[in-house]
Design a protein around this motif. Structure first.
Motif, PDB file in Angstrom:
ATOM      1  N   PRO A   1       0.815  -1.221   0.000  1.00 50.12           N
ATOM      2  CA  PRO A   1       0.000   0.000   0.000  1.00 50.12           C
ATOM      3  C   PRO A   1       0.850   1.273   0.000  1.00 50.12           C
ATOM      4  CG  PRO A   1      -0.859  -1.583   1.581  1.00 50.12           C
ATOM      5  CD  PRO A   1       0.456  -2.108   1.128  1.00 50.12           C
ATOM      6  N   PHE A   2       1.949   1.230   0.761  1.00 46.92           N
ATOM      7  CA  PHE A   2       2.859   2.377   0.817  1.00 46.92           C
ATOM      8  C   PHE A   2       3.516   2.585  -0.549  1.00 46.92           C
ATOM      9  CE2 PHE A   2       6.623   4.787   1.598  1.00 46.92           C
ATOM     10  CZ  PHE A   2       6.374   5.580   2.703  1.00 46.92           C
ATOM     11  N   GLU A   3       3.990   1.493  -1.151  1.00 50.29           N
ATOM     12  CA  GLU A   3       4.654   1.584  -2.454  1.00 50.29           C
ATOM     13  C   GLU A   3       3.702   2.123  -3.518  1.00 50.29           C
ATOM     14  OE1 GLU A   3       5.457  -1.733  -5.664  1.00 50.29           O
ATOM     15  OE2 GLU A   3       6.949  -1.904  -4.062  1.00 50.29           O
ATOM     16  N   ASP A   4       2.497   1.591  -3.561  1.00 55.00           N
ATOM     17  CA  ASP A   4       1.532   2.038  -4.573  1.00 55.00           C
ATOM     18  C   ASP A   4       1.261   3.533  -4.450  1.00 55.00           C
ATOM     19  OD1 ASP A   4       1.380  -0.530  -5.510  1.00 55.00           O
ATOM     20  OD2 ASP A   4      -0.513  -1.010  -4.497  1.00 55.00           O
ATOM     21  N   ALA A   5       1.113   3.996  -3.208  1.00 49.53           N
ATOM     22  CA  ALA A   5       0.847   5.418  -3.002  1.00 49.53           C
ATOM     23  C   ALA A   5       2.042   6.264  -3.404  1.00 49.53           C
ATOM     24  CB  ALA A   5       0.482   5.667  -1.533  1.00 49.53           C
ATOM     25  N   ALA A   6       3.256   5.843  -3.026  1.00 48.40           N
ATOM     26  CA  ALA A   6       4.457   6.623  -3.318  1.00 48.40           C
ATOM     27  C   ALA A   6       4.708   6.721  -4.818  1.00 48.40           C
ATOM     28  CB  ALA A   6       5.662   6.006  -2.614  1.00 48.40           C
ATOM     29  N   PHE A   7       4.466   5.626  -5.544  1.00 47.56           N
ATOM     30  CA  PHE A   7       4.735   5.635  -6.982  1.00 47.56           C
ATOM     31  C   PHE A   7       3.599   6.297  -7.774  1.00 47.56           C
ATOM     32  CE2 PHE A   7       8.171   2.886  -5.908  1.00 47.56           C
ATOM     33  CZ  PHE A   7       9.085   3.023  -6.932  1.00 47.56           C
ATOM     34  N   ALA A   8       2.503   6.637  -7.099  1.00 53.18           N
ATOM     35  CA  ALA A   8       1.421   7.349  -7.775  1.00 53.18           C
ATOM     36  C   ALA A   8       1.549   8.863  -7.625  1.00 53.18           C
ATOM     37  CB  ALA A   8       0.070   6.884  -7.220  1.00 53.18           C
ATOM     38  N   LEU A   9       2.433   9.308  -6.716  1.00 56.17           N
ATOM     39  CA  LEU A   9       2.589  10.737  -6.450  1.00 56.17           C
ATOM     40  C   LEU A   9       3.492  11.408  -7.474  1.00 56.17           C
ATOM     41  CD1 LEU A   9       3.134  10.641  -2.564  1.00 56.17           C
ATOM     42  CD2 LEU A   9       1.057  11.399  -3.772  1.00 56.17           C
ATOM     43  N   LYS A  10       3.285  12.725  -7.642  1.00 57.56           N
ATOM     44  CA  LYS A  10       4.196  13.547  -8.423  1.00 57.56           C
ATOM     45  C   LYS A  10       5.244  14.115  -7.475  1.00 57.56           C
ATOM     46  CE  LYS A  10       0.563  14.901 -11.681  1.00 57.56           C
ATOM     47  NZ  LYS A  10      -0.244  16.029 -12.226  1.00 57.56           N
ATOM     48  N   ASP A  11       6.390  14.540  -8.033  1.00 56.97           N
ATOM     49  CA  ASP A  11       7.463  15.076  -7.205  1.00 56.97           C
ATOM     50  C   ASP A  11       6.944  16.265  -6.394  1.00 56.97           C
ATOM     51  OD1 ASP A  11       9.892  15.492  -6.072  1.00 56.97           O
ATOM     52  OD2 ASP A  11      10.907  16.207  -7.887  1.00 56.97           O
ATOM     53  N   GLY A  12       7.125  16.233  -5.075  1.00 52.61           N
ATOM     54  CA  GLY A  12       6.695  17.305  -4.189  1.00 52.61           C
ATOM     55  C   GLY A  12       5.273  17.173  -3.702  1.00 52.61           C
ATOM     56  N   GLU A  13       4.524  16.216  -4.211  1.00 52.27           N
ATOM     57  CA  GLU A  13       3.119  16.054  -3.851  1.00 52.27           C
ATOM     58  C   GLU A  13       2.990  15.314  -2.521  1.00 52.27           C
ATOM     59  OE1 GLU A  13      -1.045  14.381  -5.888  1.00 52.27           O
ATOM     60  OE2 GLU A  13       0.906  13.981  -6.822  1.00 52.27           O
ATOM     61  N   VAL A  14       1.952  15.621  -1.754  1.00 51.90           N
ATOM     62  CA  VAL A  14       1.664  14.971  -0.483  1.00 51.90           C
ATOM     63  C   VAL A  14       0.431  14.092  -0.648  1.00 51.90           C
ATOM     64  CG1 VAL A  14       1.037  15.315   1.945  1.00 51.90           C
ATOM     65  CG2 VAL A  14       2.660  16.866   0.841  1.00 51.90           C
ATOM     66  N   SER A  15       0.496  12.891  -0.123  1.00 51.70           N
ATOM     67  CA  SER A  15      -0.617  11.946  -0.248  1.00 51.70           C
ATOM     68  C   SER A  15      -1.701  12.237   0.775  1.00 51.70           C
ATOM     69  CB  SER A  15      -0.103  10.519  -0.023  1.00 51.70           C
ATOM     70  OG  SER A  15       0.163  10.316   1.361  1.00 51.70           O
ATOM     71  N   GLY A  16      -2.820  11.514   0.620  1.00 54.99           N
ATOM     72  CA  GLY A  16      -3.805  11.464   1.681  1.00 54.99           C
ATOM     73  C   GLY A  16      -3.354  10.454   2.718  1.00 54.99           C
ATOM     74  N   VAL A  17      -4.270   9.959   3.533  1.00 57.93           N
ATOM     75  CA  VAL A  17      -3.922   8.960   4.547  1.00 57.93           C
ATOM     76  C   VAL A  17      -3.805   7.590   3.882  1.00 57.93           C
ATOM     77  CG1 VAL A  17      -4.674   7.805   6.654  1.00 57.93           C
ATOM     78  CG2 VAL A  17      -5.040  10.272   6.375  1.00 57.93           C
TER      79      VAL A  17
END
Length: 638
Positions: free
Chosen positions: A338-354
């Motif tokens: 779950p952590f990997e999927d979220a991290a690889f879906a983000l753009k540089d500098g972007e903050v995820s949700g929970v």
């Protein structure tokens, strides 16, 4: 949290060798003699038999490992001892015991534990980071798939849970350590007086009857083992690599098909804030943690938010919080999914949700992207050519191996056809025993020696079957001449026996004279005839023979001078102890090193005690065949 995953694996370091020397491997190629004789039960563990075949395979594995470490210095006869055979049998039994206990207690390894262990293996890292390409290449080189390896590793990690906690909980008390240090460093000043056996040889006579009686009582010592003169041929992959040409089209095609191997996969760098939740937490507690994580996510997404400050003040991951939540660079497969999927879906500098994982709730900020990079063809061309050649050579070798096997089998009274077909030299050697031939990498191999002394090869003078010496290396052997075991004639060994008996008698006289002198000195002190004073300790013997040093350090020191005597080498030696003193206490670093070593030894002793308890629990029994196997004299003495 993730730093903890990376760092918390001290007790698991043993598995780092699994890619090179997989542990607990007892099933090998069935030995010829085992096939002919059937499986003998050497022992039973929980009612299950330990067979002769298992023992032979484990022995070959151990000898192969020793041969690999020692090279030309390896002598298989030196390891054909009761102690070595007992060690191999104990290893098989202990593995069975550990496996039985792990199964009974339902021990298992988690996915995270498995992942962390694999990522720590140096052989699958590149620039200190896990490389999926290297991982798959390393396994392929061992003939394994990730599924096979991970199943074996998961099992070994589960097995470690039987003895691992014993080693982890071992602690050497300071009081015990102080006593050991004091005993090891205590210094004693001594002088020695030597009563030499050589001085009594002229007084000794040995009759012919005594020589004959010794010969008859010790005939086994003068036995020359059974031996053969042998011929052999070796086929290896080198014979298949000559003349291989690699076309430019093949190179380009290979490059396109394997681009993933010639570069670095995409990597990402991220920081996170973790709000932990226990696995058994109530739903209300989980919801409270999620709301806290959501509040932090909202703050982190605000304009000009200081994510690092939020992580330092709020993150409950002790490994990364102090670093502003930084997790450094990572690739796919290094974080929980779950952590990997979220991290690889983000753009540089972007903050995820929970983001929810088994560890709690995360807020992730992507801080960097390293795109996948592929090396140009020109840079890896030489590597590709070599890999293609090796693949083609392997295919050629497989074909050659089949032809080689057929020729050796079909024309079983000579190795000449096989040698001519592949341009091989028929080599010869004399005096090969059942333990092999020292210094010969073919005839020193236990599998080859076993084949040479099988009935078909030894009695019927046929070629052996093809024997696998190692990856892409085969051999076939045949016996040219067989010399049965025999006892050397008395005439050939009588001079050596006479010399031995003379020395033994002279030493007996020296001992008697020395013990008489010792009694006199214990009654009345004298330093006449003694050498210079030497200060010795258990950790500083100063060249003093171990037997004498042991006697000196064990001697009561209540009244000085004190005298002790013992046989040391070919002489009787008396020591005069004139002074006993404690040495200066070693520095803290030296004591810490000694304590660490003693704790390891203590851990080993406690693990052996656990294994002994398991032997009783699972009713281990050794059969008469097992006892005979582990007590028989070495082949050189039989």
């Amino acid at each position: 949290m993730f730093d903890l995953i990376r760092n918390h694996r001290r007790w698991m370091q043993f598995v780092l060798l699994l890619l090179i020397l997989p542990s607990f491997v007892f099933v090998g190629i069935q030995g010829y003699s085992s096939f002919m004789e059937g499986d003998k039960s050497l022992a039973k563990v929980a009612g299950e038999a330990v067979t002769q075949q298992e023992f032979d395979a484990a022995s070959r594995n151990r000898l192969d490992q020793l041969r690999g470490m020692m090279g030309a210095q390896f002598d298989s006869q030196a390891f054909d001892t009761p102690a070595m055979r007992q060690a191999v049998l104990d290893e098989i039994i202990n593995t069975r015991l550990i496996s039985a206990e792990a199964t009974k207690n339902h021990f298992s390894a988690s996915d995270d534990q498995l992942r962390a262990t694999i990522q720590a293996i140096p052989a699958v890292q590149e620039d200190g980071k896990f490389s999926n390409a290297r991982y798959r290449d390393a396994l392929a080189a061992q003939g394994m798939t990730p599924v096979m390896f991970e199943a074996q590793l998961r099992r070994d990690l589960a097995l470690q849970q039987v003895l691992g906690p014993v080693a982890q909980s071992t602690m050497m008390p300071d009081a015990v350590m102080d006593r050991l240090v004091a005993a090891a460093t205590e210094r004693r000043s001594i002088q020695t007086l030597r009563v030499a056996a050589a001085d009594y040889r002229a007084k000794v006579s040995v009759s012919d009857d005594e020589v004959k009686a010794y010969y008859e009582a010790n005939r086994a010592r003068f036995e020359v083992p059974e031996r053969v003169d042998a011929q052999y041929v070796v086929l290896d992959q080198g014979a298949s690599t000559s003349g291989i040409a690699v076309s430019e089209d093949d190179i380009k095609s290979y490059y396109e098909q394997n681009k993933g191997r010639y570069g670095q996969e995409e990597q990402r760098r991220a920081s996170h804030i973790l709000i932990t939740v226990d696995s058994g937490a109530s739903e209300s507690a989980r919801e409270e943690a999620r709301k806290k994580a959501q509040s932090l996510a909202d703050q982190a997404k605000a304009p000009k938010a200081d994510f690092a400050r939020l992580a330092r003040e709020n993150s409950q991951d002790p490994g990364s919080a102090a670093k502003g939540g930084d997790l450094d660079w990572f690739g796919r497969g290094m974080m929980v999914k779950p952590f990997e999927d979220a991290a690889f879906a983000l753009k540089d500098g972007e903050v995820s949700g929970v983001v929810a994982t088994d560890y709690g709730f995360h807020v992730i900020k992507l801080t960097g992207i390293r795109p996948a990079v592929v090396k140009p063809l020109a840079e890896v061309r030489a590597q590709i050519v070599e890999e293609i050649k090796q693949q083609q050579a392997a295919r050629r070798f497989a074909e050659a191996a089949e032809q080689f096997t057929n020729l050796v089998y079909e024309q079983s009274d000579t190795l000449e056809p096989a040698a001519q077909k592949f341009g091989l030299k028929i080599q010869e050697a004399q005096g090969v025993t059942r333990s092999g031939l020292q210094g010969n990498d073919v005839l020193g191999n236990p599998k080859v020696a076993q084949a040479l002394f099988s009935d078909e090869v030894l009695r019927e003078k046929r070629n052996s079957g093809v024997i696998e010496l190692g990856p892409n290396r085969l051999a076939a052997v045949r016996v040219v001449k067989h010399v049965p075991a025999s006892v050397q004639p008395l005439a050939d060994v009588s001079s050596g026996i006479r010399a031995q008996l003379t020395q033994d008698k002279a030493l007996d006289l020296a001992r008697a004279a020395g013990e008489e002198r010792l009694k006199a000195l214990q009654a009345k002190d004298s330093s006449q005839g003694f050498g210079a004073v030497v200060t010795v300790a258990r950790n500083a013997p100063q060249g003093v023979a171990p037997a004498l040093l042991n006697a000196v350090m064990k001697a009561p020191a209540g009244k000085l001078p004190a005298f002790v005597g013992t046989i040391a080498g070919d002489d009787y030696v008396i020591a005069r102890i004139s002074k006993v003193e404690a040495a200066p206490k070693p520095d803290a670093a030296a004591i810490a090193g000694e304590k660490s070593m003693m704790e390891r030894r203590w851990a080993q002793a406690e693990q052996l005690a656990v294994l002994q308890t398991l032997r009783e629990k699972y009713k281990v029994t050794i059969s008469p065949e097992g006892t005979a196997l582990t007590t028989a004299a070495p082949a050189a003495e039989r």
